[in-house]
Structures are given as structure tokens and as C-alpha cells.
Scaffold this motif. Structure first.
Motif, PDB file in Angstrom:
ATOM      1  N   VAL A 289       0.798  -1.236   0.000  1.00 60.02           N
ATOM      2  CA  VAL A 289       0.000   0.000   0.000  1.00 60.02           C
ATOM      3  C   VAL A 289       0.826   1.279   0.000  1.00 60.02           C
ATOM      4  O   VAL A 289       0.260   2.373  -0.053  1.00 60.02           O
ATOM      5  N   THR A 290       2.152   1.171   0.056  1.00 64.10           N
ATOM      6  CA  THR A 290       2.970   2.387   0.122  1.00 64.10           C
ATOM      7  C   THR A 290       3.976   2.441  -1.028  1.00 64.10           C
ATOM      8  O   THR A 290       4.327   1.416  -1.616  1.00 64.10           O
ATOM      9  N   ALA A 291       4.452   3.635  -1.308  1.00 68.86           N
ATOM     10  CA  ALA A 291       5.496   3.844  -2.305  1.00 68.86           C
ATOM     11  C   ALA A 291       6.855   3.857  -1.615  1.00 68.86           C
ATOM     12  O   ALA A 291       6.952   4.096  -0.407  1.00 68.86           O
ATOM     13  N   ARG A 292       7.910   3.596  -2.381  1.00 71.26           N
ATOM     14  CA  ARG A 292       9.254   3.608  -1.827  1.00 71.26           C
ATOM     15  C   ARG A 292       9.608   5.010  -1.348  1.00 71.26           C
ATOM     16  O   ARG A 292       9.393   5.998  -2.035  1.00 71.26           O
ATOM     17  N   LEU A 293      10.173   5.079  -0.142  1.00 72.43           N
ATOM     18  CA  LEU A 293      10.589   6.359   0.405  1.00 72.43           C
ATOM     19  C   LEU A 293      11.974   6.743  -0.102  1.00 72.43           C
ATOM     20  O   LEU A 293      12.790   5.877  -0.410  1.00 72.43           O
ATOM     21  N   LYS A 294      12.222   8.034  -0.162  1.00 72.60           N
ATOM     22  CA  LYS A 294      13.544   8.516  -0.540  1.00 72.60           C
ATOM     23  C   LYS A 294      14.474   8.433   0.665  1.00 72.60           C
ATOM     24  O   LYS A 294      14.038   8.291   1.804  1.00 72.60           O
ATOM     25  N   VAL A 295      15.769   8.572   0.393  1.00 75.11           N
ATOM     26  CA  VAL A 295      16.768   8.422   1.446  1.00 75.11           C
ATOM     27  C   VAL A 295      16.514   9.398   2.585  1.00 75.11           C
ATOM     28  O   VAL A 295      16.476   9.022   3.765  1.00 75.11           O
ATOM     29  N   GLU A 296      16.344  10.675   2.245  1.00 73.26           N
ATOM     30  CA  GLU A 296      16.153  11.682   3.286  1.00 73.26           C
ATOM     31  C   GLU A 296      14.832  11.485   4.026  1.00 73.26           C
ATOM     32  O   GLU A 296      14.714  11.798   5.214  1.00 73.26           O
ATOM     33  N   GLN A 297      13.823  10.932   3.364  1.00 72.16           N
ATOM     34  CA  GLN A 297      12.545  10.666   4.013  1.00 72.16           C
ATOM     35  C   GLN A 297      12.672   9.560   5.053  1.00 72.16           C
ATOM     36  O   GLN A 297      12.067   9.629   6.122  1.00 72.16           O
ATOM     37  N   VAL A 298      13.456   8.528   4.718  1.00 73.70           N
ATOM     38  CA  VAL A 298      13.655   7.410   5.650  1.00 73.70           C
ATOM     39  C   VAL A 298      14.320   7.894   6.931  1.00 73.70           C
ATOM     40  O   VAL A 298      13.881   7.596   8.047  1.00 73.70           O
ATOM     41  N   PHE A 299      15.388   8.661   6.782  1.00 77.73           N
ATOM     42  CA  PHE A 299      16.126   9.147   7.945  1.00 77.73           C
ATOM     43  C   PHE A 299      15.226  10.019   8.823  1.00 77.73           C
ATOM     44  O   PHE A 299      15.172   9.845  10.046  1.00 77.73           O
ATOM     45  N   LYS A 300      14.502  10.935   8.222  1.00 81.71           N
ATOM     46  CA  LYS A 300      13.633  11.836   8.978  1.00 81.71           C
ATOM     47  C   LYS A 300      12.507  11.071   9.649  1.00 81.71           C
ATOM     48  O   LYS A 300      12.150  11.342  10.802  1.00 81.71           O
ATOM     49  N   PHE A 301      11.934  10.107   8.941  1.00 80.01           N
ATOM     50  CA  PHE A 301      10.811   9.329   9.468  1.00 80.01           C
ATOM     51  C   PHE A 301      11.216   8.571  10.733  1.00 80.01           C
ATOM     52  O   PHE A 301      10.485   8.565  11.726  1.00 80.01           O
ATOM     53  N   PHE A 302      12.385   7.938  10.714  1.00 75.34           N
ATOM     54  CA  PHE A 302      12.796   7.117  11.849  1.00 75.34           C
ATOM     55  C   PHE A 302      13.304   7.951  13.017  1.00 75.34           C
ATOM     56  O   PHE A 302      13.096   7.574  14.176  1.00 75.34           O
ATOM     57  N   TRP A 303      13.948   9.062  12.748  1.00 72.81           N
ATOM     58  CA  TRP A 303      14.491   9.866  13.840  1.00 72.81           C
ATOM     59  C   TRP A 303      13.465  10.804  14.458  1.00 72.81           C
ATOM     60  O   TRP A 303      13.749  11.435  15.475  1.00 72.81           O
ATOM     61  N   THR A 304      12.310  10.905  13.859  1.00 71.41           N
ATOM     62  CA  THR A 304      11.260  11.746  14.441  1.00 71.41           C
ATOM     63  C   THR A 304      10.091  10.880  14.909  1.00 71.41           C
ATOM     64  O   THR A 304       9.916  10.665  16.110  1.00 71.41           O
ATOM     65  N   PHE A 305       9.321  10.360  13.974  1.00 68.26           N
ATOM     66  CA  PHE A 305       8.108   9.630  14.325  1.00 68.26           C
ATOM     67  C   PHE A 305       8.397   8.315  15.040  1.00 68.26           C
ATOM     68  O   PHE A 305       7.878   8.053  16.136  1.00 68.26           O
ATOM     69  N   VAL A 306       9.227   7.436  14.451  1.00 70.61           N
ATOM     70  CA  VAL A 306       9.462   6.105  15.026  1.00 70.61           C
ATOM     71  C   VAL A 306      10.226   6.210  16.344  1.00 70.61           C
ATOM     72  O   VAL A 306       9.864   5.573  17.341  1.00 70.61           O
TER      73      VAL A 306
END
Length: 321
Positions: A289-306
């Protein structure tokens, strides 16, 4: 002599090599089948990962002229062996092949080795495409390590309040004992944010969509594995499948433990079914159900939300909630 034979059985059969290979290939096949069904495709048979592995074993191994031969061929084996060793420290309800007072610390280090082996293999190949892939793999490692450590810290504090010294325990055996007495960790409302964080960490740790930034096959030609073929590539693919099982098994041991039935065969079957459910929830559903995240999106997603979710559990547990 008897103890040595049992140790060999643990390493080579259960819960080691043979069990990990079967469970990993099974989960990889189920994952591909579930994703296909969600996308309204028939999909490959569940045994397709096994067929792919056997096919690659029969292919020629091509080593690039500029590659470091020893490292190029040795890197896949290093990652593979580390995953098998990791499985020996993960309890199946009340059963653990090997245990100690700091199992979780050992597991964190061991789980890093497969990713490092991919980086080593990519660097040894001498390919510029692999160079891009290995840099992305390093970003992925830096992204998920913080949330993973915070999740483990929350669990260690929760179980350590009962069994630990100084309010913390890093023993998988003690965490299993806590859940056997007080119920699965996921039933504690203060641990729910950590469980959600762990479910998000699993596909990134494994390298599955939407966090497969290192592979990025449509962008950089398979990334770190671009120069691999034959048996070395087969080992990498098998390691990927086994890591799916290892991460699902780690989640099951940390959050879905309990008293068990007392019969190892039944407990192992229940444990495997839990791993199937975790694989579908954490990897198959996001893939579909999701699209591949970009490199900068992955880093931001894990260091903020997760990381924020995991930190919330740490705070709640630390205040005794």
C-alpha cells in the motif's frame, strides 16, 4: 560429549541453520504471495524463494576484475553466519538454545553484521553503483538503530523492574520469564508505542519496501549487489529471507511471549505462526500500500516519528506506568 552433541543440534538443526533456512524461505514466499494478492495478482508459488535459491546455486560466479576477491566472496558468508548465531539467542517461549545476562546487547551487535557485510561486499566489488548502494545502506543503519535501541531499553526497563538488577535487564530469558508470569508485553498499554515502533523498524532492518533504499533496483541497478551472481548472490538472497524470520522472531519473543504449552514442538509451531502474522503486518501490508521512500525521508521518518514512539514507551515505563 552429550552436551557437545546437543550444541551441534542447536546450531545445525533447531533453532539454528535448518530451522532458520526453512522458516526464512517460508516467510519470504508467504510475503510475496500476500503482496501479490493485495495487488490483485496471482503471484509466485510460496516455494518460489527456494526455487530462486537453488537456481542461483547452479549459476556461474562472476568476480569483477577490480574486485577484492577474498572480501567479495567472504562478505555474504559473514552475514549469513551472524544471522544463524542470532537465532540461538532468541527464546521460543520457555526454550532458549543459548542464553546469558546480556543477550539483547549481543543480538543488537549481531543484527548489525549482515548490513555491514553487504557494505563490505559492495565496497569490495569496485562498482560505482555498489558505492551508491552502500552509502544508502549506511543511512538505513543510522536511521533504524536509534528507534531499535529505544525499544529494547523500554522492554529492558519493563521486565527489569521485576527481574533485573538496577531496574534493567538485557537477558532474553528474564524477559521471557516476565511474559510467562505477567502476560505478553504487547498487552501492557505503555509498551504499545514501542511495539508499533518495532513493527516499523523490522522492514527497514530487513531492507524491504518501502525502506529498500540500498537496493533501489529501479534507480541504481540493485545497488550493493549489482556485481553479485551465482552462489554468493544466492547466499545474500537466503540471508535476506532468514533476516525476515529473525526480525519477526525477535518481535514475537519481545512482545508476544507467554507461558507456552510446555511442548517444544507445539510452541515452535505457535511461534512460527506468530512470525507469519508479524511478517504480514510489518512487511507485506506496507509493501502493498505504500510507495518507496527517498533516502532523506527514511532518515527523517525514523528519527522523528518512530524514535518518538519508542521514546514515549521509555518515558512511560520509567515512571512505572
Amino acid at each position: 560429549m552429550t552436551e557437545m552433541l546437543w550444541n551441534l543440534f542447536y546450531i545445525l538443526v533447531f533453532p539454528g541453520l535448518l530451522f532458520c533456512v526453512i522458516a526464512g524461505l517460508l516467510l519470504a514466499g508467504i510475503d510475496r504471495k500476500v503482496v501479490a494478492r493485495m495487488q490483485r495478482r496471482i503471484g509466485p508459488p510460496i516455494a518460489q524463494p527456494l526455487y530462486d535459491f537453488l537456481k542461483l546455486l547452479g549459476k556461474e560466479t562472476i568476480i569483477p576484475r577490480t574486485a577484492s576477491r577474498t572480501m567479495f566472496l567472504g562478505a555474504p558468508l559473514i552475514g549469513f553466519v551472524s544471522l544463524i548465531v542470532t537465532a540461538l539467542f532468541i527464546p521460543i517461549f520457555g526454550f532458549t538454545a543459548f542464553g546469558g545476562v546480556a543477550d539483547l546487547v549481543v543480538i543488537i551487535y549481531l543484527l548489525t553484521i549482515p548490513a555491514v557485510s553487504i557494505i563490505m561486499g559492495g565496497a569490495a566489488s569496485g562498482s560505482p553503483y555498489a558505492g551508491v548502494g552502500l552509502s544508502r545502506e549506511m543511512v538505513a543503519i543510522m536511521s533504524y538503530e536509534l528507534p531499535l535501541v529505544l525499544v529494547i531499553l523500554a522492554i529492558s526497563r519493563k521486565a527489569g523492574g521485576v527481574f533485573g538488577i538496577g531496574g534493567l535487564t538485557f537477558s532474553m530469558t528474564q524477559i521471557a520469564e516476565y511474559q510467562a508470569q505477567f502476560g505478553p508485553m504487547i498487552t501492557k498499554w505503555s509498551m504499545i508505542p514501542a511495539a508499533v515502533a518495532m513493527l516499523l523498524v523490522i522492514p527497514c532492518e530487513v531492507g524491504n519496501h518501502p525502506f529498500d533504499i540500498a537496493e533501489a533496483e529501479t534507480e541504481i541497478c540493485e545497488g550493493t549487489l549489482v556485481e553479485y551472481s551465482g552462489p554468493p548472490l544466492a547466499v545474500y538472497k537466503l540471508s535476506h529471507a532468514i533476516k525476515m524470520f529473525i526480525m519477526s522472531a525477535l518481535f514475537s519473543a519481545l512482545f508476544l511471549g507467554g507461558a507456552g504449552t510446555g511442548m517444544l514442538a507445539v510452541d515452535a509451531l505457535i511461534f512460527l505462526l506468530e512470525c507469519v502474522a508479524v511478517t504480514i503486518i510489518s512487511m507485506s501490508l506496507p509493501h502493498a500500500v505504500t510507495a518507496r521512500l527517498k533516502v532523506e525521508q527514511v532518515f527523517k521518518f525514523f528519527w522523528t516519528f518512530v524514535a518518538g514512539l519508542a521514546a514515549l514507551s521509555v518515558v512511560l515505563v520509567w515512571f512505572g506506568l
